[in-house]
Design an enzyme around this catalytic site. Structure first.
Site, PDB file in Angstrom:
ATOM      1  N   ARG A   1      49.639  39.575  39.292  1.00 23.53           N
ATOM      2  CA  ARG A   1      48.549  39.929  38.377  1.00 23.53           C
ATOM      3  C   ARG A   1      48.919  39.365  37.011  1.00 23.53           C
ATOM      4  O   ARG A   1      50.064  39.500  36.566  1.00 23.53           O
ATOM      5  CB  ARG A   1      48.370  41.440  38.286  1.00 23.53           C
ATOM      6  CG  ARG A   1      47.915  42.072  39.574  1.00 23.53           C
ATOM      7  CD  ARG A   1      46.465  41.744  39.921  1.00 23.53           C
ATOM      8  NE  ARG A   1      46.203  42.100  41.315  1.00 23.53           N
ATOM      9  CZ  ARG A   1      45.001  42.100  41.875  1.00 23.53           C
ATOM     10  NH1 ARG A   1      43.925  41.751  41.163  1.00 23.53           N
ATOM     11  NH2 ARG A   1      44.845  42.412  43.138  1.00 23.53           N
TER      12      ARG A   1
ATOM     13  N   THR B   1      67.467  40.291  70.920  1.00 29.43           N
ATOM     14  CA  THR B   1      68.590  39.788  70.123  1.00 29.43           C
ATOM     15  C   THR B   1      68.435  38.288  69.869  1.00 29.43           C
ATOM     16  O   THR B   1      68.904  37.457  70.637  1.00 29.43           O
ATOM     17  CB  THR B   1      69.919  40.080  70.847  1.00 29.43           C
ATOM     18  OG1 THR B   1      69.782  39.696  72.226  1.00 29.43           O
ATOM     19  CG2 THR B   1      70.247  41.562  70.775  1.00 29.43           C
TER      20      THR B   1
ATOM     21  N   GLU C   1      33.604  37.199  46.458  1.00 25.98           N
ATOM     22  CA  GLU C   1      34.481  37.775  45.433  1.00 25.98           C
ATOM     23  C   GLU C   1      35.801  38.237  46.029  1.00 25.98           C
ATOM     24  O   GLU C   1      36.863  38.040  45.455  1.00 25.98           O
ATOM     25  CB  GLU C   1      33.775  38.955  44.729  1.00 25.98           C
ATOM     26  CG  GLU C   1      34.408  39.341  43.394  1.00 25.98           C
ATOM     27  CD  GLU C   1      35.550  40.317  43.496  1.00 25.98           C
ATOM     28  OE1 GLU C   1      36.254  40.496  42.501  1.00 25.98           O
ATOM     29  OE2 GLU C   1      35.771  40.913  44.586  1.00 25.98           O
TER      30      GLU C   1
ATOM     31  N   ASP D   1      32.606  49.366  46.244  1.00 23.69           N
ATOM     32  CA  ASP D   1      33.114  48.010  45.926  1.00 23.69           C
ATOM     33  C   ASP D   1      32.513  47.010  46.885  1.00 23.69           C
ATOM     34  O   ASP D   1      33.095  46.704  47.910  1.00 23.69           O
ATOM     35  CB  ASP D   1      34.645  48.018  46.004  1.00 23.69           C
ATOM     36  CG  ASP D   1      35.254  46.689  45.609  1.00 23.69           C
ATOM     37  OD1 ASP D   1      34.551  45.854  45.009  1.00 23.69           O
ATOM     38  OD2 ASP D   1      36.439  46.470  45.917  1.00 23.69           O
TER      39      ASP D   1
ATOM     40  N   ASP E   1      30.052  40.864  49.365  1.00 22.61           N
ATOM     41  CA  ASP E   1      31.051  40.829  50.434  1.00 22.61           C
ATOM     42  C   ASP E   1      32.013  42.000  50.276  1.00 22.61           C
ATOM     43  O   ASP E   1      32.097  42.614  49.205  1.00 22.61           O
ATOM     44  CB  ASP E   1      31.819  39.502  50.408  1.00 22.61           C
ATOM     45  CG  ASP E   1      32.608  39.275  49.123  1.00 22.61           C
ATOM     46  OD1 ASP E   1      32.101  39.651  48.032  1.00 22.61           O
ATOM     47  OD2 ASP E   1      33.724  38.723  49.189  1.00 22.61           O
TER      48      ASP E   1
HETATM   49  N1  BES Z   1      36.067  45.418  42.112  1.00 23.17           N
HETATM   50  C1  BES Z   1      37.347  44.846  42.340  1.00 23.17           C
HETATM   51  C2  BES Z   1      38.155  44.668  41.078  1.00 23.17           C
HETATM   52  C3  BES Z   1      38.484  45.952  40.379  1.00 23.17           C
HETATM   53  C4  BES Z   1      39.033  47.007  41.059  1.00 23.17           C
HETATM   54  C5  BES Z   1      38.222  46.072  39.053  1.00 23.17           C
HETATM   55  C6  BES Z   1      39.298  48.190  40.422  1.00 23.17           C
HETATM   56  C7  BES Z   1      38.506  47.240  38.409  1.00 23.17           C
HETATM   57  C8  BES Z   1      39.037  48.310  39.091  1.00 23.17           C
HETATM   58  C9  BES Z   1      37.156  43.497  43.012  1.00 23.17           C
HETATM   59  O1  BES Z   1      36.248  43.561  44.084  1.00 23.17           O
HETATM   60  C10 BES Z   1      38.452  43.056  43.606  1.00 23.17           C
HETATM   61  O2  BES Z   1      38.950  43.715  44.472  1.00 23.17           O
HETATM   62  N2  BES Z   1      38.934  41.923  43.170  1.00 23.17           N
HETATM   63  C11 BES Z   1      40.035  41.279  43.780  1.00 23.17           C
HETATM   64  C12 BES Z   1      39.986  39.853  43.318  1.00 23.17           C
HETATM   65  C13 BES Z   1      40.826  38.913  44.093  1.00 23.17           C
HETATM   66  C14 BES Z   1      40.485  38.882  45.546  1.00 23.17           C
HETATM   67  C15 BES Z   1      40.700  37.540  43.474  1.00 23.17           C
HETATM   68  C16 BES Z   1      41.321  41.951  43.357  1.00 23.17           C
HETATM   69  O3  BES Z   1      41.429  42.482  42.243  1.00 23.17           O
HETATM   70  O4  BES Z   1      42.260  41.957  44.171  1.00 23.17           O
HETATM   71 MN    MN Z   2      34.566  44.554  43.571  1.00 21.00          MN
HETATM   72 MN    MN Z   3      37.337  44.489  45.780  1.00 16.22          MN
END
Ligand code: BES
Ligand code: MN
Ligand code: MN
Length: 466
Positions: free
Chosen positions: A331, A318, A154, A120, A89
């Site tokens: 995070r 307004t 994901e 990605d 996805d």
């Molecule tokens: N591939 C990314 C995570 C990532 C990005 C790891 C850059 C290392 C470097 C993954 O697809 C992602 O975007 N994960 C989300 C998870 C969330 C939706 C739970 C994120 O990190 O925001």
């Molecule tokens: Mn990813």
């Molecule tokens: Mn991602």
């Protein structure tokens, strides 16, 4: 070792690109219900591609949400078994007008493939398929057993993944997982990732009067929900120190060791380059006492991802708006728990609410932070594979992003992961004009093809004494 694989990859690279382009045409946006059928079509496409390269089983697996793909090629139970994880996805594409070429009409410009999901993670999932193809077409068989799980949720928090792992448990059993959903530290600086942050989120709704009110008739006597929300949000961080003020926010944080801090400090980090890839910001900010890398890798953070309320249209109106809201995410680092941190944030928001409004905080599903071993035999095998292809020993890093399944494998299956990805910091993942450098795509296929050799040989290797 591996020249035959390299030759095959070089000879077939144009086709590898063409095939990835076909996959990238499918708008598999998991967050948007209107794309549900596309996510499914995407899963079917990957299952077919897995079958075509030589996985013996390759099927779409249902979940209560978007489907996943499972595939396997079991050569000999006596050989090591690897579970490949990826996701099919992608993130939403807006703002659409900032894309140079449309997100689902892939275009190559200057050696880079532009499309949503290019790196990605569809491109990196495809590296795995092509690495398997290289082995089977050049040698007729793999040197180990492979299983493959590619999920379709994901980017929305792997909502049903733990459930999926429980139900597929027997088919996911492996010695180690290999995940290609990360990047390298910088162009020319190959790296292996051994830590990912976790994530938790809340949505806050602030409600005042039951309808928008005339700001002249009522202003001065009625609490304004947008102002209330602004005060509540502002109270979550101390601007002087950059620290999150939510009571208990840092309680469970495991600080990095002195060795880790020294290792991060010795990385060839360029603040100028970082600011450039961060959209041209003029200066970095963050928690007092920590470097930019530490702030992104080993410290927890709180971000406001979106905010709404009141009149946003042309001209002025307004009013005292009836309600306001915001999306907030944090995070997380070991040993913070998503549910616990989300509740603390919710408590702090309610406590900061001024009189005259009601506050509702909705806690969303999160993901746990994870640290993976850097001395695992499969990680050392990945380091050798990377060194062979990039011509340089990889450095060990963490990443600030989250891949909750890595922690699920560890906790539910007792299985460690090797995080071996080849993205670049300027790939613009989740943003307009996401791209995958085609030389990195090609090197990624070679790294993974070589990795299977290295793992197959590494089972006889003695543990390193580092
Ligand atoms: N591939 C990314 C995570 C990532 C990005 C790891 C850059 C290392 C470097 C993954 O697809 C992602 O975007 N994960 C989300 C998870 C969330 C939706 C739970 C994120 O990190 O925001
Ligand atoms: Mn990813
Ligand atoms: Mn991602």
């Amino acid at each position: 070792m591996g020249h035959d694989l390299d030759d095959y990859c070089a000879a077939n690279q144009p086709r590898f690109v063409d095939e990835l382009v076909e996959l990238l045409r499918i708008p598999s946006v998991s967050a948007q219900p209107a794309h549900a059928a596309d996510v499914r079509r995407n899963a079917e496409h990957i299952a077919a591609a897995a079958q075509a390269v030589g996985f013996t089983t390759a099927e779409v697996v249902e979940t209560p949400g978007h489907p996943a793909v499972y595939a396997e090629r079991i050569v000999d139970p006596a050989l090591p078994t690897v579970l490949i994880y990826g996701h099919h996805d992608v993130q939403p594409v807006d703002p659409l007008d900032e894309w140079v070429s449309p997100p689902f009409e892939p275009q190559v410009r200057d050696g880079k493939l532009y499309a949503r999901g290019a790196v990605d993670d569809k491109g990196q999932v495809f590296m795995h398929l092509k690495a398997v193809e290289a082995h089977l077409r050049t040698r007729g068989e793999l040197p180990l057993n492979l299983r493959l799980i590619v999920e379709g949720e994901e980017e929305i928090g792997s909502v049903h993944f733990e459930q999926l792992v429980e139900s597929l448990r027997d088919r996911l059993v492996a010695d180690v997982a290999v995940v290609s959903d990360t990047g390298i530290f910088a162009r020319g600086v190959p790296s292996l990732t051994v830590g990912l942050r976790g994530l938790c989120g809340v949505e806050v709704h602030v409600r005042g009067p039951s309808l928008d009110l005339h700001s002249g008739v009522f202003g001065g006597a009625v609490q304004n929900p947008v102002e209330a929300l602004a005060r509540m949000l502002a109270s979550l961080k101390d601007p002087a120190t950059g620290r999150v003020t939510v009571p208990g926010f840092y309680d469970e944080v495991v600080p990095p060791t002195d060795e880790e801090r020294a290792a991060y400090a010795s990385l060839p980090f360029s603040e100028d380059e970082f600011r450039a890839t961060a959209g041209g910001i003029t200066q970095t900010v963050g928690e007092e006492g920590w470097t930019v890398l530490e702030r992104r890798w080993v410290r927890p953070t709180l971000e406001i991802n979106g905010i709404w309320g009141g009149y946003q249209g042309e001209g002025s109106k307004t009013i005292i708006p009836a309600h306001a809201g915001a999306k907030i995410s944090c995070r997380l680092v070991p040993a913070q728990k998503p549910q616990v941190i989300a509740e603390r944030v919710a408590f702090a928001l309610r406590a900061a609410a001024p009189p005259g409004v009601t506050v509702e905080v909705v806690v969303k599903q999160g993901g746990n932070p994870v640290v993976t071993p850097s001395d695992h035999p499969a990680v050392r095998a990945a380091a050798r594979a990377m060194a062979a292809v990039f011509g340089k020993e990889p450095v060990v890093i963490r990443e600030g992003g989250s891949i909750p399944p890595v922690e699920v494998f560890q906790r539910v299956l007792g299985m460690q992961s090797v995080l071996v990805g080849v993205g670049l910091p300027d790939d613009q993942i989740h943003a307009p004009n996401e791209k995958f450098d085609l030389d990195h795509y090609a090197m990624g296929v070679r790294v993974l093809a070589r990795l299977w050799d290295e793992i197959a040989e590494g089972v006889h290797e003695q543990p390193a004494t580092v």
